[in-house]
Design a protein around this motif. Structure first.
Motif, PDB file in Angstrom:
ATOM      1  N   VAL A 127       0.837  -1.210   0.000  1.00 34.21           N
ATOM      2  CA  VAL A 127       0.000   0.000   0.000  1.00 34.21           C
ATOM      3  C   VAL A 127       0.865   1.252   0.000  1.00 34.21           C
ATOM      4  O   VAL A 127       2.036   1.220   0.355  1.00 34.21           O
ATOM      5  N   SER A 128       0.246   2.351  -0.372  1.00 37.42           N
ATOM      6  CA  SER A 128       0.920   3.644  -0.328  1.00 37.42           C
ATOM      7  C   SER A 128       0.714   4.244   1.039  1.00 37.42           C
ATOM      8  O   SER A 128      -0.303   4.012   1.685  1.00 37.42           O
ATOM      9  N   ARG A 129       1.681   5.026   1.458  1.00 39.08           N
ATOM     10  CA  ARG A 129       1.513   5.744   2.703  1.00 39.08           C
ATOM     11  C   ARG A 129       1.339   7.215   2.364  1.00 39.08           C
ATOM     12  O   ARG A 129       2.139   7.779   1.629  1.00 39.08           O
ATOM     13  N   TYR A 130       0.273   7.786   2.857  1.00 38.84           N
ATOM     14  CA  TYR A 130       0.005   9.190   2.600  1.00 38.84           C
ATOM     15  C   TYR A 130       0.243   9.993   3.859  1.00 38.84           C
ATOM     16  O   TYR A 130      -0.085   9.566   4.952  1.00 38.84           O
ATOM     17  N   VAL A 131       0.795  11.159   3.715  1.00 40.84           N
ATOM     18  CA  VAL A 131       0.827  12.101   4.818  1.00 40.84           C
ATOM     19  C   VAL A 131      -0.044  13.249   4.379  1.00 40.84           C
ATOM     20  O   VAL A 131       0.143  13.798   3.285  1.00 40.84           O
ATOM     21  N   GLN A 132      -1.036  13.590   5.174  1.00 42.29           N
ATOM     22  CA  GLN A 132      -1.909  14.663   4.760  1.00 42.29           C
ATOM     23  C   GLN A 132      -1.271  16.015   5.033  1.00 42.29           C
ATOM     24  O   GLN A 132      -0.763  16.267   6.107  1.00 42.29           O
ATOM     25  N   THR A 133      -1.306  16.851   4.038  1.00 41.58           N
ATOM     26  CA  THR A 133      -0.746  18.186   4.174  1.00 41.58           C
ATOM     27  C   THR A 133      -1.793  19.087   4.819  1.00 41.58           C
ATOM     28  O   THR A 133      -2.955  18.716   4.904  1.00 41.58           O
ATOM     29  N   GLU A 134      -1.385  20.271   5.244  1.00 39.03           N
ATOM     30  CA  GLU A 134      -2.307  21.191   5.936  1.00 39.03           C
ATOM     31  C   GLU A 134      -3.561  21.480   5.111  1.00 39.03           C
ATOM     32  O   GLU A 134      -4.642  21.608   5.654  1.00 39.03           O
ATOM     33  N   ASP A 135      -3.409  21.560   3.786  1.00 31.25           N
ATOM     34  CA  ASP A 135      -4.590  21.857   2.958  1.00 31.25           C
ATOM     35  C   ASP A 135      -5.487  20.637   2.793  1.00 31.25           C
ATOM     36  O   ASP A 135      -6.512  20.701   2.120  1.00 31.25           O
ATOM     37  N   GLY A 136      -5.085  19.512   3.400  1.00 31.72           N
ATOM     38  CA  GLY A 136      -5.943  18.336   3.380  1.00 31.72           C
ATOM     39  C   GLY A 136      -5.844  17.536   2.090  1.00 31.72           C
ATOM     40  O   GLY A 136      -6.502  16.510   1.940  1.00 31.72           O
ATOM     41  N   MET A 137      -5.035  17.961   1.150  1.00 36.40           N
ATOM     42  CA  MET A 137      -4.984  17.265  -0.135  1.00 36.40           C
ATOM     43  C   MET A 137      -4.133  15.990  -0.069  1.00 36.40           C
ATOM     44  O   MET A 137      -4.303  15.094  -0.876  1.00 36.40           O
ATOM     45  N   GLY A 138      -3.202  15.951   0.869  1.00 37.03           N
ATOM     46  CA  GLY A 138      -2.432  14.729   1.038  1.00 37.03           C
ATOM     47  C   GLY A 138      -1.301  14.595   0.037  1.00 37.03           C
ATOM     48  O   GLY A 138      -1.293  15.208  -1.020  1.00 37.03           O
ATOM     49  N   GLU A 139      -0.354  13.770   0.410  1.00 39.88           N
ATOM     50  CA  GLU A 139       0.810  13.584  -0.438  1.00 39.88           C
ATOM     51  C   GLU A 139       1.253  12.133  -0.287  1.00 39.88           C
ATOM     52  O   GLU A 139       1.350  11.634   0.830  1.00 39.88           O
ATOM     53  N   ARG A 140       1.480  11.467  -1.419  1.00 43.52           N
ATOM     54  CA  ARG A 140       1.927  10.084  -1.324  1.00 43.52           C
ATOM     55  C   ARG A 140       3.409  10.078  -1.015  1.00 43.52           C
ATOM     56  O   ARG A 140       4.210  10.689  -1.705  1.00 43.52           O
ATOM     57  N   VAL A 141       3.777   9.411   0.054  1.00 47.43           N
ATOM     58  CA  VAL A 141       5.147   9.480   0.527  1.00 47.43           C
ATOM     59  C   VAL A 141       5.950   8.268   0.073  1.00 47.43           C
ATOM     60  O   VAL A 141       7.095   8.361  -0.330  1.00 47.43           O
ATOM     61  N   LYS A 142       5.330   7.115   0.103  1.00 45.02           N
ATOM     62  CA  LYS A 142       6.114   5.915  -0.105  1.00 45.02           C
ATOM     63  C   LYS A 142       5.180   4.761  -0.410  1.00 45.02           C
ATOM     64  O   LYS A 142       4.022   4.778  -0.016  1.00 45.02           O
ATOM     65  N   ARG A 143       5.668   3.772  -1.095  1.00 51.74           N
ATOM     66  CA  ARG A 143       4.848   2.579  -1.285  1.00 51.74           C
ATOM     67  C   ARG A 143       5.515   1.447  -0.524  1.00 51.74           C
ATOM     68  O   ARG A 143       6.654   1.092  -0.787  1.00 51.74           O
ATOM     69  N   TYR A 144       4.772   0.909   0.453  1.00 48.16           N
ATOM     70  CA  TYR A 144       5.328  -0.210   1.231  1.00 48.16           C
ATOM     71  C   TYR A 144       5.034  -1.532   0.559  1.00 48.16           C
ATOM     72  O   TYR A 144       3.930  -1.741   0.106  1.00 48.16           O
TER      73      TYR A 144
END
Ligand code: HEC
Ligand code: HEC
Length: 194
Positions: free
Chosen positions: A177-194
């Protein structure tokens, strides 16, 4: 952390997006949250919490969501279709699905068993039980587990599973799965695929 909610949910902007974010439940009433945990969705594990633990979780979720109702912008979540038979040929369904379930990015909810643990997001740091002490699950370790589970955990009730060529790779790929970190604007960013 202990129960691995983050392997399916985002909590404090960290986790996966296999299920809805738990950061924005401030507009729910406590009864709804109690019900969501006590009578979980099909692909959410039944945790069988003590009432005290469950109430702590509900209070924590309400605190996390304070001032933030539903409806904000959010990283899209995997949609869980009712299976239409199309994926029945996937080796996870044939070889593991009788005993296990998992939420996956590619196929949504898969498997129907509950004798074995829910395997969603097995390779992420949020998965609650390690392969062995200090050793998180990896595709290679999954292969060794399936080949000889008793070598890893002498008392395990899961027997080894004989797979055809290529099947373990397909199962491992499905569980990534991908790991997302949500940014302040709530749009999120894909950080890594585990
Ligand atoms: C294996 C995946 C999985 C795990 C682990 C998991 N959940 Fe869920 N959860 C789901 C699914 C699927 C739903 C249904 C809604 C959706 O698809 O987003 C859900 C729904 C919920 C809801 C209702 C959300 C809403 O919008 O009303 C709450 C509350 C919740 N989970 C709390 C938890 C908590 C607390 C934990 C950890 C103790 C947890 N979940 C662990 C899969 C999971
Ligand atoms: C006949 C039922 C059955 C089948 C089929 C089965 N398992 Fe299991 N599996 C279990 C049980 C029961 C456990 C719990 C064993 C334990 O805790 O020691 C388990 C544990 C596991 C674990 C360890 C997870 C953890 O949280 O500790 C993994 C990984 C796993 N199975 C993967 C698979 C995969 C992949 C397949 C298909 C190729 C599969 N299993 C097929 C019953 C099954």
């Amino acid at each position: 952390m202990r129960f691995g909610c983050r392997r399916c949910h985002t909590v404090r902007r960290e986790g996966t997006t296999l299920a809805a974010s738990l950061d924005r439940l401030g507009s729910k009433n406590p009864e709804e949250l109690v019900a969501a945990i006590d009578r979980p969705a099909v692909y959410m594990p039944e945790f069988r919490f003590t009432t005290a633990d469950r109430d702590d979780l509900v209070n924590y979720l309400l605190w996390l969501g304070r001032g933030r109702g539903d409806g904000g912008k959010e990283t899209p979540t995997v949609i869980h279709f009712v299976r239409n038979g199309r994926d029945d040929e996937h080796p996870f369904v044939k070889r593991c699905g009788g005993c296990h379930r998992a939420l996956t990015e590619a196929l949504g909810g898969i498997g129907r068993g509950s004798i074995g643990p829910n395997l969603s997001a097995l390779f992420t740091p949020f998965y609650p039980r390690l392969y062995r002490k200090g050793e998180p699950w990896t595709p290679e370790r999954l292969r060794d587990w399936l080949k000889n589970s008793r070598k890893v955990r002498p008392l395990t009730v899961m027997q080894s599973v004989v797979l055809e060529k290529g099947e373990v790779e397909r199962i491992a790929e499905l569980l990534r799965v991908s790991r997302y970190v949500q940014t302040e604007d709530g749009m999120g960013e894909r950080v890594k695929r585990y």
